[in-house]
Each structure stands twice: as C-alpha cells, then as structure tokens.
Design a protein around this motif. Structure first.
Motif, PDB file in Angstrom:
ATOM      1  N   VAL A   1       2.016   1.051   2.104  1.00 28.55           N
ATOM      2  CA  VAL A   1       0.947   1.627   2.701  1.00 28.55           C
ATOM      3  C   VAL A   1       0.123   0.461   3.009  1.00 28.55           C
ATOM      4  O   VAL A   1      -0.459   0.317   4.309  1.00 28.55           O
ATOM      5  CB  VAL A   1      -0.024   2.533   1.810  1.00 28.55           C
ATOM      6  N   GLU A   2      -0.008  -0.690   2.341  1.00 36.87           N
ATOM      7  CA  GLU A   2      -0.709  -1.842   2.456  1.00 36.87           C
ATOM      8  C   GLU A   2      -0.026  -2.745   3.824  1.00 36.87           C
ATOM      9  O   GLU A   2      -0.761  -3.072   4.614  1.00 36.87           O
ATOM     10  CB  GLU A   2      -0.738  -2.759   1.421  1.00 36.87           C
ATOM     11  N   SER A   3       1.214  -2.535   3.816  1.00 41.78           N
ATOM     12  CA  SER A   3       1.753  -3.198   4.929  1.00 41.78           C
ATOM     13  C   SER A   3       1.934  -2.628   6.175  1.00 41.78           C
ATOM     14  O   SER A   3       1.780  -3.076   7.180  1.00 41.78           O
ATOM     15  CB  SER A   3       3.302  -3.866   4.515  1.00 41.78           C
ATOM     16  N   HIS A   4       2.125  -1.293   6.050  1.00 44.80           N
ATOM     17  CA  HIS A   4       2.161  -0.442   7.413  1.00 44.80           C
ATOM     18  C   HIS A   4       0.888   0.344   8.045  1.00 44.80           C
ATOM     19  O   HIS A   4       0.640   0.368   9.061  1.00 44.80           O
ATOM     20  CB  HIS A   4       3.294   0.568   7.265  1.00 44.80           C
ATOM     21  N   TYR A   5       0.076   0.875   6.935  1.00 50.88           N
ATOM     22  CA  TYR A   5      -1.070   1.241   7.688  1.00 50.88           C
ATOM     23  C   TYR A   5      -2.119   0.470   7.381  1.00 50.88           C
ATOM     24  O   TYR A   5      -3.231   0.367   6.360  1.00 50.88           O
ATOM     25  CB  TYR A   5      -1.325   2.518   6.749  1.00 50.88           C
ATOM     26  N   ARG A   6      -2.390  -0.407   8.353  1.00 51.89           N
ATOM     27  CA  ARG A   6      -3.254  -1.754   8.378  1.00 51.89           C
ATOM     28  C   ARG A   6      -4.565  -1.326   9.083  1.00 51.89           C
ATOM     29  O   ARG A   6      -5.463  -2.162   8.789  1.00 51.89           O
ATOM     30  CB  ARG A   6      -2.771  -2.803   8.637  1.00 51.89           C
ATOM     31  N   PHE A   7      -4.674  -0.121   9.624  1.00 50.08           N
ATOM     32  CA  PHE A   7      -5.889  -0.095  10.587  1.00 50.08           C
ATOM     33  C   PHE A   7      -6.773   1.201   9.895  1.00 50.08           C
ATOM     34  O   PHE A   7      -6.073   2.056   9.357  1.00 50.08           O
ATOM     35  CB  PHE A   7      -5.427   0.274  11.956  1.00 50.08           C
TER      36      PHE A   7
END
Length: 532
Positions: free
Chosen positions: A199-205
């Motif tokens: 989640v931290e690396s892919h959903y950054r916005f």
C-alpha cells in the motif's frame, strides 16, 4: 440423503450408513489430536436397533488398541483400497512404531479419509485442518489416497501473533491441506488485504477527502488488439477506451493528468478487492476472549477462516460436510452462505453447542438431529455411561448453552445457561443444573446458592427422577423473577427429563424481547407455580 442434519456418533459408521457415493461438494475437517480430551457417546440408530457404535469411547490421541488394529486389518484386506495406501500403511507402523499414538491416529484417519473420498463428488474439494504435529504424515497419507496430482495447496494459517515455547521457536501456525478429487473442481477467487508495504509503495496519492489512490496508464501503445486514436486534452495518442468512455471517466473525476499532459486512470484503494489470496493466511486472527462469536469451545475456529474456504470451493446450494464438526463453525458459515450442510460429532457437548448456536443465530431454522436419545430408557442408558455427556444432552433439551469446562474435581454447580434479554442491551441468564441420580432438597438449595453467587436471574433444575415435595416447596419459596416486560416467572423451576421429552419447556423471558417495556408492569403476588 438428508441435509441440514446433525449426527451423533462415530463418523466412520455414519459415513458408511448414511452418506451416498459422490454426494458432497465440499468437505472441511479438523480432526482432534493432542488436546487430551476424552470423547464418549451413546449412538442410537434411526431404526432403534443397537449398532457397533452404540458405546464409543476413545481419547483424541487415539491410542493403539483393538480399533486401530481393526482399521489396519481392514485396509490390507480391502480389494478397493489403492495399493499406494496399503504401501504407506505397511511402512508407517514400522517407521513410527506400531504402538505409538501417531500410528494409531493415522490408521484411524486412513479409513475415514477413504470414506470421505468416496462421498466426495468428482467436482468436489477437501480441506484437512491440522497442526504441525501430524501434518507431515497426513500430507503423505492424503497423497496416497487422493493422489499427489490432486494436491492443490498447503495453506499456512497464522493462528496467533506470538507464542512462547520453551526451547523452540514459537508454534504460531496451523496447516490446512487442500485436495480435489479431479481437475474439474469449483474455485472462486478470494482476496486478502494488501500488505502495508504494498500500500505504501503503490498507493502514494491522496485526494482531498483523504482517499488513497494509484494511477494506471490509459494509453494502449504496445497492447495486442490496439486501441483508439484521438486527441484528448491536447495530446493525441492511442488510448485504451473510446472517447465517449474517456469523457465519462473525466466527468467522474477518475482521470489524473500528469505535468506533461498525459492522462492516467485513478484507482482508489478502498474500491479494490485486495490481492488474490495466497497460501499463507496471516490476515485472519484467531478468536480472542472478547470476540462476539466466542463460545468457549476449545477448538473453535473463526468464521472468517471457514468463510474463505467455503466461498472458494463451493457455490450456493452445494452440500458442505464436516465430519468432526465440534461447535459447528463450518455449518454456521455454510448456512449463512446458502449452502446445505451435514455435521457429525461424537460428543454431546459438541452437538448441544451446535443446536444452541444454530437456533440463536437463525431463529426458526429447520434441521434434524439423528442419534440422540429419544425416550426415557435411552436417556437413562446415556446417564449410566457418562454423566457429563448426559448433562450436555439434557441442557440441549431446554435450548441452553452447555457449560463445557468439566474438569475433574472442579464442580462449579453449572451445567449450562439459558440467556434472555428483556431489557435493551442487557443480557440476563438462568443457571441450569442437571442431576442423573438420586435427588434431594439439598440440591435445590445448592442451585439457589449458585444463582445468588453468579448473580443470575433464575435457576433451572433438570433431573431423571421425580422431584420430592420438599424440593418443590424449596423452589417455590424463592418466588418470582419480575421481568420489566410485565410478566413474572418462577425463579427456580424443576423439570424431569421425561417432561422435557414431552416437549415441556422452562418458562423464561424471550431471547430477544421487544425494546420497549410496558409503561406499568403488572404485579403478581404469591409463590411460584408448581412445575411437577
């Protein structure tokens, strides 16, 4: 074949007598091992005739004895048992030691797994839940019975966050072995929550409402099949969707524009199902002491665990079988998911718990129970065999929840509970005591003391023999429990098993009463009515 049915008794006998070939869509079993509990049961056939399983008593470690010798002999003499199974069972006692508990366990499991394969449909699946103590041996046995080509998964369920084992790494997981009967089996994709790192690396916005999202390319360059060429926001490219769909996405706020003018699709985290379930399940916690579904049953599994299994390997209307059903989690989840079900267990504690659970969760549910005592004579026979099994069965006759903590030398004076709620969000209880032998007024006084100690509203006394007049007088002397609903209930009530078999029931408030109580409660003076 009956469905939505509970069977008392040895599952080997029941499978052979009542479950037809290729009739089951999904099997889940969690066979007992190493919990040091003793199982005893009185099993009576539907015909009323005694069976070989009339009195079955064995420890769940299944010590080597006549039953395991008989199972091993049956395997070797059978003309339909696969050679691979016979080979394994011929080597296993030599490897483990013929007289060990593990050898006995595998012999007893082998004959049952052969029957489970017989009743499973060609499109069916089986999930065998075990711990690392036996999983390595059961895996070989399952390979021999179902064939290694039918092996689908070894699922690791992290059942606890931490475990302290002296001299070892903490044992924090169970194993679930998944096999199908053929290559044509039901499988519905299930999902697990994304890992925090993912989640931290892919959903950054994050949008202005705080929703996390990621973006995906909307161009079709390099994709087979091509795309749609047009100008969008001053950029001409080959896009993945026609311009009409692009306009819809833009109007919905689902298009993200890069600094260079590129357009990308917005995927919100809270709209994603998660990642496809893997064979390590670390997202399903065990049942803790505060869980709403907790029954206090020692081997109870969480409903979310069975939900994933049942959703994955069956469809609505399918039949789910649990031959070691314990407190019935597999059956409860199957019913919730509109599956039919069959449960088998060899203890009255388990069946009584299941009856209570099913009736509380699904008011008005229709189901059968096969194998329990149906008359006074068989009830007396059960009481003579094992008083605890008799107590748990008797508690089920009044719709009570059995109290399963029956430790030698630790008598709490409680055999079960009847719960009710005649005030909003306030659960109340009646204490149930069961006596199989001679009865006396001192036992009623003991029950009164337990009711006071436990701060219970009422007490229910169940017995095989008729109550004496002094017992009834003592019970009547306690008067009434005055319900906020405006009705008075005898505080101490006495019933014989014979009365219960004639469908007489304790007079208590409803399980869930109307929220609003009458403006004025009618008061009734006097002593309790006579119950016998």
């Amino acid at each position: 074949m009956d469905t939505n049915v509970l069977y008392y008794g040895d599952n080997l006998e029941i499978l052979r007598k009542y479950i037809p070939d290729e009739s089951i869509d999904l099997i889940y079993l969690d066979p007992p091992f190493n919990s040091k509990a003793t199982y005893n049961v009185l099993y009576k056939e539907q015909t009323g005739e005694p069976s070989q399983a009339q009195i079955t008593a064995f420890e769940d470690t299944w010590h080597w004895g006549l039953e395991s010798e008989k199972a091993l002999q049956e395997i070797f003499e059978s003309t339909i048992v696969p050679p691979s199974v016979k080979d394994f069972m011929s080597v296993m006692p030599k490897f483990l030691g013929k007289k060990t508990d593990m050898a006995a366990y595998l012999a007893m499991m082998c004959v049952r797994l052969l029957e489970l394969k017989r009743v499973l449909k060609d499109t069916g699946s089986i999930y065998l839940h075990c711990d690392p103590t036996a999983s390595r041996y059961l895996k070989i046995l399952m390979d021999a019975i179902f064939s290694s080509l039918s092996f689908r998964n070894e699922i690791i369920w992290k059942r606890t966050s931490a475990h302290s084992d002296s001299g070892n790494f903490g044992n924090a997981h169970d194993v679930i072995l998944n096999y199908s009967k053929t290559d044509q089996f039901a499988h519905n994709k299930q999902y697990q929550p994304y890992d925090e790192d993912y989640v931290e690396s892919h959903y950054r916005f994050k949008d202005d409402k705080g929703r996390l999202y990621r973006t995906d390319n909307l161009t079709a360059t390099g994709l087979s099949g091509g795309g749609y060429t047009y100008e969008w926001h001053g950029v001409t490219k080959v896009w993945r969707c026609p311009i009409e769909r692009m306009r819809e996405l833009d109007a919905q706020g689902r298009v993200y524009y890069t600094k260079s003018g590129g357009a990308e699709y917005i995927r919100y985290l809270d709209e994603m199902p998660g990642m496809p379930a893997q064979d390590v399940w670390n997202d399903i916690p065990p049942i803790n002491s505060q869980a709403r579904e907790r029954l206090g049953y020692p081997t109870q599994k969480p409903e979310t665990l069975l939900e994933r299994i049942i959703k994955s390997s069956s469809n609505e209307g399918d039949i789910v079988l649990d031959p070691f059903c314990g407190c019935g989690t597999a059956l409860v989840v199957a019913h919730k998911l509109n599956r039919k079900w069959i449960g088998i267990d060899i203890t009255h504690l388990a069946i009584s718990t299941m009856k209570w659970r099913l009736e509380k969760m699904f008011p008005g549910i229709k189901y059968k129970v096969i194998g329990e005592p149906r008359d006074l004579e068989s009830a007396k026979e059960l009481a003579g065999q094992n008083k605890y099994q008799f107590q748990w069965w008797a508690v089920s006759l009044v719709g009570g929840q059995p109290y399963g903590d029956k430790k030698k030398g630790a008598d709490t004076g409680i055999d079960g509970y009847l719960y009710f709620m005649d005030e909003k969000n306030k659960v109340k209880k009646a204490i149930i005591q069961v006596k199989a032998g001679n009865v006396s007024v001192s036992q009623i006084r003991d029950l009164i003391g337990v009711v006071q100690r436990e701060k219970a509203e009422m007490g229910i006394f169940l017995c095989l023999e008729s109550a004496t007049k002094p017992m009834q007088i003592e019970a009547d002397s306690q008067g009434f429990y005055k319900s906020p609903l405006g009705k008075d209930y005898p505080k101490i009530q006495i019933f014989t098993v014979e009365q219960l078999l004639e469908c007489k029931k304790p007079d208590i408030p409803p399980w869930i009463a109307p929220v609003d109580t009458p403006p004025t409660a009618k008061k009734t003076e006097g002593k309790a009515i006579k119950m016998l």
